[in-house]
Design an enzyme around this catalytic site. Structure first.
Site, short mmCIF file in Angstrom:
data_model
loop_
_atom_site.label_atom_id
_atom_site.label_comp_id
_atom_site.label_asym_id
_atom_site.label_seq_id
_atom_site.Cartn_x
_atom_site.Cartn_y
_atom_site.Cartn_z
N GLY A 179 0.83 -1.20 0.00
CA GLY A 179 0.00 0.00 0.00
C GLY A 179 0.86 1.24 0.00
O GLY A 179 2.01 1.20 0.44
N GLN A 187 3.01 10.22 1.25
CA GLN A 187 4.35 9.61 1.23
C GLN A 187 5.15 10.02 0.00
O GLN A 187 6.38 9.91 0.00
CB GLN A 187 4.24 8.08 1.28
N CYS A 194 6.63 0.06 7.20
CA CYS A 194 6.21 1.19 6.38
C CYS A 194 7.40 1.69 5.56
O CYS A 194 8.50 1.82 6.09
CB CYS A 194 5.70 2.31 7.29
N LEU A 195 7.17 1.96 4.29
CA LEU A 195 8.24 2.48 3.43
C LEU A 195 8.81 3.78 3.98
O LEU A 195 9.97 4.10 3.75
CB LEU A 195 7.70 2.75 2.03
N HIS A 238 -3.78 1.37 7.68
CA HIS A 238 -2.42 1.91 7.74
C HIS A 238 -2.28 3.10 6.78
O HIS A 238 -1.76 4.16 7.15
CB HIS A 238 -1.42 0.79 7.39
N GLU A 239 -2.77 2.92 5.55
CA GLU A 239 -2.65 4.00 4.56
C GLU A 239 -3.54 5.18 4.91
O GLU A 239 -3.17 6.34 4.68
CB GLU A 239 -2.97 3.48 3.15
N HIS A 266 -1.88 7.57 7.18
CA HIS A 266 -0.99 8.53 6.51
C HIS A 266 -1.75 9.78 6.10
O HIS A 266 -1.20 10.89 6.11
CB HIS A 266 -0.36 7.90 5.25
NI NI Z 1 3.13 3.43 5.64
#
Ligand code: NI
Length: 166
Positions: free
Chosen positions: A46, A51, A91-92, A133-134, A137
């Site tokens: 995701g 981000q 997470c990236l 999670h997304e 953000h």
């Molecule tokens: Ni993330």
């Protein structure tokens, strides 16, 4: 378009609340395409617009493992959530950190697609977890905010020593 760089903790731009999408023009389509490109390039499941430094409420997900099931959510809202469980996340934007967080494992979401058409969808398991999670953000939240207090302390301590080391 060249792949957009992914912002990393503690970049303050990851802490801003994203704005509702009200106009569905070519820039929305471009953002969605860029997010999917970055998603597949990084092998994540995701990715959200903040981000890649875009303050619109857009996120993408694909849990198929082979790029066959791209999902696009614009202005997503959780309508109901049940079955809380403990799940391991990463997470990236927070490289190298893995931690357990509590998430609902069943959600019903309402959102718009890339053309602005509304839809509702029931998600279970990792699909539900990934969406939450997304969506965090979009609120300027990171999964590390949801770690237990002791894990959060360890995370901060590791961050300090990292900064000292470079
Ligand atoms: Ni993330």
């Amino acid at each position: 378009m060249a792949q957009r760089p992914i912002l990393e903790y503690p970049d303050p731009r990851l802490r801003m609340r994203a704005d509702l999408v009200t106009v569905f023009d070519a820039s929305v389509a471009e953002l969605v395409d860029d997010l999917l490109e970055a998603l597949y390039a990084t092998r994540a499941i995701g990715l959200s617009a903040p981000q890649v430094n875009d303050r619109r409420r857009v996120l993408v997900a694909d849990l198929s493992g082979d790029g066959s099931a791209p999902r696009v959510y614009v202005n997503p809202e959780i309508l109901s959530s049940t079955m809380p469980g403990i799940v391991e996340e990463s997470c990236l934007s927070v490289p190298g950190v893995v931690g357990n967080v509590v998430r609902s494992t069943r959600v019903r979401v309402r959102a718009l697609d890339r053309f602005g058409q509304p839809f509702e969808r029931d998600l279970e398991g990792m699909d539900a977890v990934c969406l939450q999670h997304e969506m965090d953000h979009l609120e300027g939240k990171l999964f590390v905010d949801r770690l237990s207090p002791i894990r959060r302390l360890l995370f901060r301590a590791a961050g300090k020593s990292r900064r000292r080391a470079v």
